[in-house]
Design a protein around this motif. Structure first.
Motif, PDB file in Angstrom:
ATOM      1  N   LEU A 391      50.637  42.169  45.399  1.00 47.07           N
ATOM      2  CA  LEU A 391      49.822  40.321  45.431  1.00 47.07           C
ATOM      3  C   LEU A 391      51.358  39.602  44.612  1.00 47.07           C
ATOM      4  CD1 LEU A 391      46.986  41.200  43.063  1.00 47.07           C
ATOM      5  CD2 LEU A 391      46.409  40.546  45.358  1.00 47.07           C
ATOM      6  N   ASP A 392      52.370  39.911  44.760  1.00 45.21           N
ATOM      7  CA  ASP A 392      53.135  39.465  44.754  1.00 45.21           C
ATOM      8  C   ASP A 392      53.521  38.343  45.480  1.00 45.21           C
ATOM      9  OD1 ASP A 392      55.946  38.186  43.919  1.00 45.21           O
ATOM     10  OD2 ASP A 392      56.944  40.738  44.256  1.00 45.21           O
ATOM     11  N   ASN A 393      54.236  37.153  44.562  1.00 40.84           N
ATOM     12  CA  ASN A 393      53.866  35.865  45.993  1.00 40.84           C
ATOM     13  C   ASN A 393      55.651  35.011  45.125  1.00 40.84           C
ATOM     14  OD1 ASN A 393      52.647  33.924  47.466  1.00 40.84           O
ATOM     15  ND2 ASN A 393      52.486  32.381  46.112  1.00 40.84           N
ATOM     16  N   ARG A 394      56.343  35.513  45.094  1.00 42.58           N
ATOM     17  CA  ARG A 394      57.809  35.450  44.765  1.00 42.58           C
ATOM     18  C   ARG A 394      58.676  34.976  46.349  1.00 42.58           C
ATOM     19  NH1 ARG A 394      61.455  39.736  41.863  1.00 42.58           N
ATOM     20  NH2 ARG A 394      59.154  39.359  40.910  1.00 42.58           N
ATOM     21  N   TYR A 395      58.139  35.001  47.487  1.00 45.39           N
ATOM     22  CA  TYR A 395      58.574  34.707  48.374  1.00 45.39           C
ATOM     23  C   TYR A 395      57.740  34.112  49.065  1.00 45.39           C
ATOM     24  CZ  TYR A 395      62.970  36.502  47.471  1.00 45.39           C
ATOM     25  OH  TYR A 395      64.106  37.100  46.563  1.00 45.39           O
ATOM     26  N   TYR A 396      56.268  33.399  48.749  1.00 41.72           N
ATOM     27  CA  TYR A 396      55.227  32.771  48.985  1.00 41.72           C
ATOM     28  C   TYR A 396      54.659  34.197  49.652  1.00 41.72           C
ATOM     29  CZ  TYR A 396      57.229  28.264  47.132  1.00 41.72           C
ATOM     30  OH  TYR A 396      57.938  28.091  46.787  1.00 41.72           O
ATOM     31  N   GLN A 397      54.132  35.312  49.543  1.00 39.38           N
ATOM     32  CA  GLN A 397      54.085  36.349  50.702  1.00 39.38           C
ATOM     33  C   GLN A 397      52.224  35.912  50.514  1.00 39.38           C
ATOM     34  OE1 GLN A 397      56.086  37.222  48.664  1.00 39.38           O
ATOM     35  NE2 GLN A 397      56.963  38.766  48.294  1.00 39.38           N
ATOM     36  N   LEU A 398      51.630  35.690  49.670  1.00 40.50           N
ATOM     37  CA  LEU A 398      50.590  35.230  49.981  1.00 40.50           C
ATOM     38  C   LEU A 398      49.754  33.700  50.344  1.00 40.50           C
ATOM     39  CD1 LEU A 398      50.300  37.343  47.523  1.00 40.50           C
ATOM     40  CD2 LEU A 398      47.856  37.372  47.828  1.00 40.50           C
ATOM     41  N   THR A 399      50.798  33.168  49.734  1.00 44.81           N
ATOM     42  CA  THR A 399      50.313  31.430  50.703  1.00 44.81           C
ATOM     43  C   THR A 399      50.446  31.003  51.497  1.00 44.81           C
ATOM     44  OG1 THR A 399      51.994  30.753  49.089  1.00 44.81           O
ATOM     45  CG2 THR A 399      50.447  30.676  47.982  1.00 44.81           C
ATOM     46  N   GLY A 400      51.825  32.270  52.276  1.00 42.42           N
ATOM     47  CA  GLY A 400      52.804  31.529  53.323  1.00 42.42           C
ATOM     48  C   GLY A 400      53.461  30.282  52.908  1.00 42.42           C
ATOM     49  N   GLY A 401      54.349  30.868  53.476  1.00 46.81           N
ATOM     50  CA  GLY A 401      56.052  30.127  53.769  1.00 46.81           C
ATOM     51  C   GLY A 401      56.653  28.670  54.118  1.00 46.81           C
ATOM     52  N   ASN A 402      55.148  27.978  54.308  1.00 42.72           N
ATOM     53  CA  ASN A 402      55.023  26.610  55.328  1.00 42.72           C
ATOM     54  C   ASN A 402      53.830  26.149  55.253  1.00 42.72           C
ATOM     55  OD1 ASN A 402      53.735  27.735  57.388  1.00 42.72           O
ATOM     56  ND2 ASN A 402      55.476  28.312  58.302  1.00 42.72           N
ATOM     57  N   GLN A 403      54.004  24.879  55.777  1.00 36.61           N
ATOM     58  CA  GLN A 403      52.792  23.811  55.729  1.00 36.61           C
ATOM     59  C   GLN A 403      51.843  23.385  57.301  1.00 36.61           C
ATOM     60  OE1 GLN A 403      52.320  21.766  51.649  1.00 36.61           O
ATOM     61  NE2 GLN A 403      53.428  20.720  53.364  1.00 36.61           N
ATOM     62  N   ASP A 404      53.231  24.072  58.169  1.00 37.97           N
ATOM     63  CA  ASP A 404      52.575  23.347  59.090  1.00 37.97           C
ATOM     64  C   ASP A 404      51.824  24.425  60.080  1.00 37.97           C
ATOM     65  OD1 ASP A 404      53.253  24.107  62.382  1.00 37.97           O
ATOM     66  OD2 ASP A 404      54.224  22.242  62.000  1.00 37.97           O
ATOM     67  N   ILE A 405      50.632  24.346  60.967  1.00 34.36           N
ATOM     68  CA  ILE A 405      49.637  24.965  60.995  1.00 34.36           C
ATOM     69  C   ILE A 405      49.449  25.524  62.286  1.00 34.36           C
ATOM     70  CG2 ILE A 405      47.006  25.026  61.075  1.00 34.36           C
ATOM     71  CD1 ILE A 405      46.997  23.455  58.407  1.00 34.36           C
ATOM     72  N   MET A 406      50.290  25.862  63.089  1.00 36.17           N
ATOM     73  CA  MET A 406      50.394  26.983  63.769  1.00 36.17           C
ATOM     74  C   MET A 406      50.931  25.678  64.949  1.00 36.17           C
ATOM     75  SD  MET A 406      46.438  28.365  64.037  1.00 36.17           S
ATOM     76  CE  MET A 406      46.040  29.028  65.974  1.00 36.17           C
ATOM     77  N   GLY A 407      52.021  25.185  64.372  1.00 40.27           N
ATOM     78  CA  GLY A 407      52.849  24.204  65.822  1.00 40.27           C
ATOM     79  C   GLY A 407      52.003  22.945  65.446  1.00 40.27           C
ATOM     80  N   ASN A 408      50.943  22.311  64.305  1.00 43.78           N
ATOM     81  CA  ASN A 408      49.903  21.327  65.078  1.00 43.78           C
ATOM     82  C   ASN A 408      50.475  19.872  63.681  1.00 43.78           C
ATOM     83  OD1 ASN A 408      48.742  21.188  67.717  1.00 43.78           O
ATOM     84  ND2 ASN A 408      48.576  23.570  65.964  1.00 43.78           N
ATOM     85  N   GLY A 409      51.567  21.052  63.140  1.00 42.65           N
ATOM     86  CA  GLY A 409      51.705  19.588  62.246  1.00 42.65           C
ATOM     87  C   GLY A 409      51.010  19.661  60.847  1.00 42.65           C
ATOM     88  N   ASN A 410      51.272  19.437  59.310  1.00 41.70           N
ATOM     89  CA  ASN A 410      50.675  19.975  58.013  1.00 41.70           C
ATOM     90  C   ASN A 410      49.142  19.500  57.542  1.00 41.70           C
ATOM     91  OD1 ASN A 410      50.313  17.294  56.651  1.00 41.70           O
ATOM     92  ND2 ASN A 410      52.309  17.913  56.143  1.00 41.70           N
TER      93      ASN A 410
END
Length: 607
Positions: A391-410
């Motif tokens: 459950l550690d999100n220190r390095y965005y392990q849970l939320t994910g570390g970006n906003q781009d959705i499968m190469g199609n922008g946020n």
């Protein structure tokens, strides 16, 4: 000759004595406080007021300044309520966060991504809990990427495959998930997260088929968003309340309120909601002034039938600058239209509360499909008592570390038909090496008195003034998890909080004038706030009998000076003292609250 007078009181430090015979006071006599005993828990250690309450934050986008401001609650703090101070400080910091209202970073540069402040002040407020005790307090700023509920943005992989489930689905009586959520297998990034009822489930007017967050997940407390589209919406021919779906936010912990998804969402838990019924119906909504009660807007849905679900109407909740705004996007003109359904200014108490997002579906599978929900959650995941590495999100392990959705922008940029009205959120902060360091210079303005309570050194932050904290004191961290940079900083104090209870009380003799003076304020007409101005203090004559620099921080004062200090009466002739009035006040001349009997002893000396 010296005369002794003992007086008791049970009236919050107010001493009154009416003497039948009276005490004769010769010309130019003097008086001293021999001892004083009282008990109180009202020893104010820190007072938030108009002089020190302002907090400002500038996101520093494009290295230009645009501050958002908020004020701490005006409260007197002592050891019994200091936890409230930390919570209010965190809520006030988060009120200073926003995002651009349109997709143009130059026109509205108040923020470039959703984010969250956290005030770390003890081990209970950290997740994961530290292996060693906390040795300092800190203010932490962390981004919250816009993310899909059930899939990772970058790959589209299901969260449940990695044991990182953030949202869950309600269960029916057979303990089967009551909704279908598309989590893979379609090859279409637009459809990931689409949700609808089981094909065996009829339409209903009950809130029994819904998506809700896991126990440690709640909405981002700073600037935040929650959005979904309409994939399918058909009138089922039944009553209106058995059609459509709702998207909402609740102050109630939905794990508890719904028995972990096994019962309906209570009406009382519907604090913010947009209710979509039939295509031709006005959009309905719920706001906190009347939770659980639908109100009717003047907005009709524009488009719900396009085969490209991204062209259909989208519903958006935003939180920025302490305000929650509910809107609907439509494509009735090129570039889109954004219609606000309602807004709510969060109170200080509401800013401190956790908020839980949910989606509930009422129509049957053939009649309604909710289109790809997107949300920002609190990136800190606290408080959690168990140190569970997954459950550690220190390095965005849970939320994910970006906003781009499968190469199609946020989630905003992919809505091309709404390109002129969607808020601005920058993917480069998450994805481009070095971008954060060259494009952003965040600055935090906060009063030194507030920093001192957190344990910041007066040497590092001198003076009773507003301090601007920026580079190099706020470092933009380049994270070492996948070589992706992110805008994040920690403002770390020198030690534990510097919260020391008031160590000075004032004894005033109201019944007789004395030769004593006070020079503690610049403006004595300001009766509500102590003065912290840097100008020279103004003196005034006031009947101070003694000042007491003694307090055991437990509320018990037992004072007896090693050497008596006699203060001269202002009497040019003999007087008879019959009515004696004294008050014990705090260091800012405010009344104190006492418990039980207070006792003082006076000595009157003839010169």
């Amino acid at each position: 000759m010296v005369k002794l007078l003992r007086i008791t009181s049970e009236d919050n430090g107010n001493f009154k004595a009416d003497l039948d015979a009276g005490i004769d006071i010769k010309e130019n006599s003097s008086i001293a406080l021999q001892n004083l005993t009282f008990e109180t828990d009202d020893f104010t250690a820190f007072r938030v007021n108009s002089k020190n309450s302002l907090i400002q934050f500038d996101f520093g986008l494009l290295l230009r300044e645009k501050y958002l401001s908020a004020n701490l609650k005006a409260v007197n703090y002592n050891k019994s309520n200091i936890q409230d101070f930390y919570k209010n400080l965190e809520g006030t910091l988060n009120r200073c966060l926003g995002v651009g209202s349109i997709n143009d970073p130059v026109a509205d540069i108040i923020g470039s991504s959703y984010a969250n402040f956290m005030v770390r002040y003890d081990t209970e407020n950290i997740f994961p809990p530290p292996s060693e005790p906390v040795e300092e307090n800190s203010i932490i700023y962390k981004l919250s990427p816009m993310m899909m509920l059930f899939n990772f943005n970058d790959t589209g992989d299901q969260r449940q495959q990695d044991g990182k489930i953030l949202f869950d689905v309600s269960r029916n009586s057979q303990n089967v998930p009551s909704l279908v959520v598309i989590q893979g297998g379609t090859g279409n990034y637009k459809e990931l997260g689409n949700m609808y009822q089981l094909d065996t489930v009829p339409a209903t007017n009950l809130l029994i088929n819904y998506v809700y967050p896991q126990p440690f997940v709640h909405w981002c407390k700073g600037s935040s968003m929650f959005m979904c589209g309409i994939k399918t919406l058909v009138d089922n021919g039944l009553t209106a309340d058995t059609n459509g779906f709702s998207i909402g936010l609740s102050f109630s912990n939905l794990i508890t309120a719904t028995n972990a998804g096994n019962s309906a969402i209570p009406e009382s838990a519907r604090d913010f909601e947009i209710r979509i019924k039939r295509p031709g119906d006005f959009v309905e909504y719920v706001e906190p002034s009347d939770p659980g009660v639908n109100q009717i807007s003047t907005y009709n849905l524009h488009l719900v039938t396009d085969i490209d679900q991204f062209k259909n109407d989208h519903i958006l909740f935003e939180k920025k600058h302490g305000q929650i705004i509910a809107s609907v996007f439509n494509s009735s003109i090129p570039g889109g239209v954004k219609t606000q359904i309602f807004s709510h200014n969060l109170t200080n108490d509401e800013m401190e509360k956790d908020i839980y997002p949910y989606i509930s579906i009422f129509g049957a599978q053939a009649d309604v499909v909710v289109g790809r929900p997107i949300v920002t959650i609190n990136p800190f995941f606290y408080p959690v008592t168990n140190n569970i590495p997954s459950l550690d999100n220190r390095y965005y392990q849970l939320t994910g570390g970006n906003q781009d959705i499968m190469g199609n922008g946020n989630a905003y940029n992919s809505l091309t038909d709404f390109s002129n009205v969607v808020p601005f959120s920058d993917d480069d902060i998450f994805d481009t090496i070095g971008y954060a360091n060259t494009q952003f210079n965040p600055k935090l303005r906060i009063n030194e008195e507030v920093l001192k309570v957190l344990g910041f050194s007066p040497v590092q932050y001198p003076g009773n003034s507003v301090v601007t904290i920026q580079r190099p004191k706020t470092l933009l961290i380049i994270d070492d998890f996948g070589d992706k940079p992110f805008l994040q900083f920690d403002i770390v104090s020198d030690g534990l909080n510097n919260f020391v209870n008031s160590d000075n009380y004032i004894v005033l003799l109201d019944s007789n004038p004395l030769y004593s003076y006070d020079a503690s304020k610049f403006d004595y007409s300001d009766t509500k706030n102590p003065s912290f101005d840097k100008y020279n203090k103004r003196g005034r004559r006031i009947n101070i009998l003694a000042t007491i620099p003694k307090n055991d921080n437990q509320g018990i004062v037992e004072y007896e000076p090693n050497e008596l200090t006699f203060i001269d009466f202002d009497n040019g002739m003999k007087q008879t003292l019959k009515n004696i009035r004294l008050r014990v006040l705090d260091k800012d001349f405010n009344e104190i609250k006492t418990f039980g009997e207070s006792i003082l002893t006076l000595l009157i000396k003839e010169n």
